[in-house]
Design a protein around this motif. Structure first.
Motif, short mmCIF file in Angstrom:
data_model
loop_
_atom_site.label_atom_id
_atom_site.label_comp_id
_atom_site.label_asym_id
_atom_site.label_seq_id
_atom_site.Cartn_x
_atom_site.Cartn_y
_atom_site.Cartn_z
N ALA A 46 -18.33 108.61 61.55
CA ALA A 46 -19.57 108.79 60.79
C ALA A 46 -20.20 107.43 60.58
N VAL A 47 -21.50 107.45 60.30
CA VAL A 47 -22.27 106.22 60.13
C VAL A 47 -23.02 106.29 58.80
N ILE A 48 -23.04 105.18 58.09
CA ILE A 48 -23.86 105.04 56.88
C ILE A 48 -24.96 104.04 57.19
N LEU A 49 -26.19 104.40 56.87
CA LEU A 49 -27.35 103.53 57.07
C LEU A 49 -27.95 103.19 55.72
N THR A 50 -28.09 101.90 55.43
CA THR A 50 -28.60 101.48 54.13
C THR A 50 -29.42 100.21 54.28
N GLY A 51 -29.90 99.70 53.15
CA GLY A 51 -30.67 98.46 53.14
C GLY A 51 -30.02 97.45 52.22
N THR A 52 -30.36 96.19 52.41
CA THR A 52 -29.82 95.12 51.57
C THR A 52 -30.55 95.10 50.23
N GLY A 53 -29.78 94.85 49.16
CA GLY A 53 -30.38 94.67 47.84
C GLY A 53 -30.35 95.93 47.00
N ASP A 54 -30.95 95.83 45.81
CA ASP A 54 -30.95 96.96 44.88
C ASP A 54 -32.35 97.48 44.58
N ARG A 55 -33.34 96.99 45.33
CA ARG A 55 -34.72 97.42 45.07
C ARG A 55 -35.28 98.35 46.15
N MET A 114 -17.65 108.12 49.82
CA MET A 114 -16.97 109.33 49.35
C MET A 114 -17.59 110.58 49.98
N TYR A 115 -18.90 110.56 50.17
CA TYR A 115 -19.56 111.70 50.81
C TYR A 115 -19.10 111.84 52.26
N ALA A 116 -18.86 110.69 52.90
CA ALA A 116 -18.44 110.71 54.30
C ALA A 116 -16.98 111.13 54.47
N LYS A 117 -16.18 110.96 53.41
CA LYS A 117 -14.73 111.13 53.53
C LYS A 117 -14.32 112.48 54.11
N PRO A 118 -14.81 113.62 53.60
CA PRO A 118 -14.40 114.89 54.20
C PRO A 118 -14.92 115.08 55.62
N LEU A 119 -16.04 114.43 55.95
CA LEU A 119 -16.56 114.53 57.31
C LEU A 119 -15.65 113.82 58.29
N THR A 120 -15.16 112.65 57.90
CA THR A 120 -14.30 111.88 58.79
C THR A 120 -12.86 112.37 58.79
N HIS A 170 -31.45 111.30 64.63
CA HIS A 170 -31.50 112.75 64.44
C HIS A 170 -30.56 113.48 65.41
N LEU A 171 -30.47 112.97 66.63
CA LEU A 171 -29.64 113.61 67.66
C LEU A 171 -28.26 112.97 67.78
N PHE A 172 -27.94 112.06 66.86
CA PHE A 172 -26.68 111.32 66.97
C PHE A 172 -25.51 112.29 66.95
N PRO A 173 -24.51 112.06 67.81
CA PRO A 173 -23.39 113.01 67.90
C PRO A 173 -22.44 112.98 66.72
N LYS A 174 -22.56 111.96 65.86
CA LYS A 174 -21.71 111.83 64.68
C LYS A 174 -22.58 111.87 63.44
N PRO A 175 -22.07 112.36 62.32
CA PRO A 175 -22.89 112.44 61.10
C PRO A 175 -23.40 111.06 60.68
N VAL A 176 -24.68 111.02 60.31
CA VAL A 176 -25.31 109.80 59.81
C VAL A 176 -25.77 110.05 58.38
N LEU A 178 -26.49 101.51 66.72
CA LEU A 178 -26.20 102.93 66.92
C LEU A 178 -25.42 103.15 68.21
N GLU A 179 -25.78 102.42 69.24
CA GLU A 179 -25.05 102.55 70.50
C GLU A 179 -23.61 102.09 70.34
N GLN A 180 -23.39 101.01 69.59
CA GLN A 180 -22.03 100.55 69.35
C GLN A 180 -21.22 101.61 68.61
N ALA A 181 -21.82 102.22 67.60
CA ALA A 181 -21.13 103.26 66.84
C ALA A 181 -20.87 104.50 67.69
N ARG A 182 -21.81 104.80 68.58
CA ARG A 182 -21.63 105.95 69.47
C ARG A 182 -20.44 105.75 70.40
N GLN A 183 -20.30 104.55 70.92
CA GLN A 183 -19.26 104.30 71.92
C GLN A 183 -17.88 104.12 71.32
#
Length: 260
Positions: free
Chosen positions: A52-61, A197-203, A97-103, A41-46
């Motif tokens: 914008a940032v996308i947060l996800t997990g590995t796999g399909d379960r 695609m959801y992030a596209k208009p934000l960025t 929650h307080l991140f300056p860019k959309p997550v 998060l700090e790397q993305a902030r700087q």
């Protein structure tokens, strides 16, 4: 970063993708994951190029299965140590929650316990059609430990959050969208595509305007209505003279002139 949190930058989309990578442990949150998320998060902030940032997990379960009970149960032997560990992840959720860019949370599968809390900290949530959400902490005789119950109330309202947290029910993706928890639901195998695609208009919009509005809309919740409205007018005045506004107005007037 470390081995359990992967950071990918999609430069031409101004995106950073953070992936919790512990499929063998159902993407459970360990101390290493907490540290990796904080660093990512700090790397993305700087990085000014990341909008914008996308947060996800590995796999399909599983998106996130909660806290790593195997690690925590062995190490957390008294109340103060439990509080310190819960507070470590709470600070990560506060950062989101307080991140300056959309997550955007790309909930690729089950979000259990703390997984629901992690998703609640994000500004937007894209859910796979196979995803499920369950604040199941009460089933384990505990409470949400990372502040996610508070954040859930802000998303779905007090009564709906109360039912989810006190009953410990697990709901499917459609029910989560009906509650207002998920913003959209999509096919599981296209979850990252839909999140992008959801992030596209934000960025695509002015980073200064997006980030200023994100901060304003968050902070206005604690302000009297008249003060919040005044701050909105002030923000508009501050953004009026930016190059982005000048370019947008020039483009609009040029199109209008051509039509006339």
């Amino acid at each position: 970063m470390n081995d359990v949190v992967k950071y990918e930058k999609i430069a031409d989309e101004h995106l950073a993708v953070l992936r919790i990578d512990r499929p063998e442990a159902s993407n459970a949150i360990s101390t290493a994951v907490m540290e990796g998320l904080a660093a990512a998060l700090e790397q993305a902030r700087q990085d000014d190029d990341v909008r914008a940032v996308i947060l996800t997990g590995t796999g399909d379960r599983v998106f996130v299965s909660g806290g790593d009970l195997k690690e925590f149960h062995a190490d957390l032997t008294d109340e103060e140590r439990v509080y310190e560990k819960m507070s470590q992840m709470r600070r990560v959720l506060e950062t989101i929650h307080l991140f300056p860019k959309p997550v955007i949370a790309a909930v690729n599968g089950a979000a259990r316990g703390g997984g629901g809390e992690v998703a609640s900290a994000c500004h937007f949530r894209v859910g796979a059609d196979t995803a499920t959400v369950g604040f199941i902490q009460v089933k384990l005789g505990i409470a949400p430990g990372w502040g996610g119950g508070v954040l859930l109330s802000k998303i779905v309202g007090r009564q709906k959050a109360l039912a989810l947290i006190l009953r410990g029910d697990i709901i499917d993706a459609r029910a989560a969208m009906e509650l207002g928890f998920f913003d959209i639901v999509c096919p599981q195998d296209e979850i990252l595509h839909y999140a992008r695609m959801y992030a596209k208009p934000l960025t695509a919009n002015s980073p200064k305007a997006v980030q200023s509005l994100l901060r304003l809309l968050r902070e206005q919740e604690s302000l009297p209505v008249t003060d919040a409205m005044e701050r909105e007018s002030r923000l508009c005045a501050q953004l009026w003279g930016t190059p982005e506004h000048d370019a947008a107005v020039s483009s609009f007037l040029s199109r209008k002139a051509r039509k006339e």
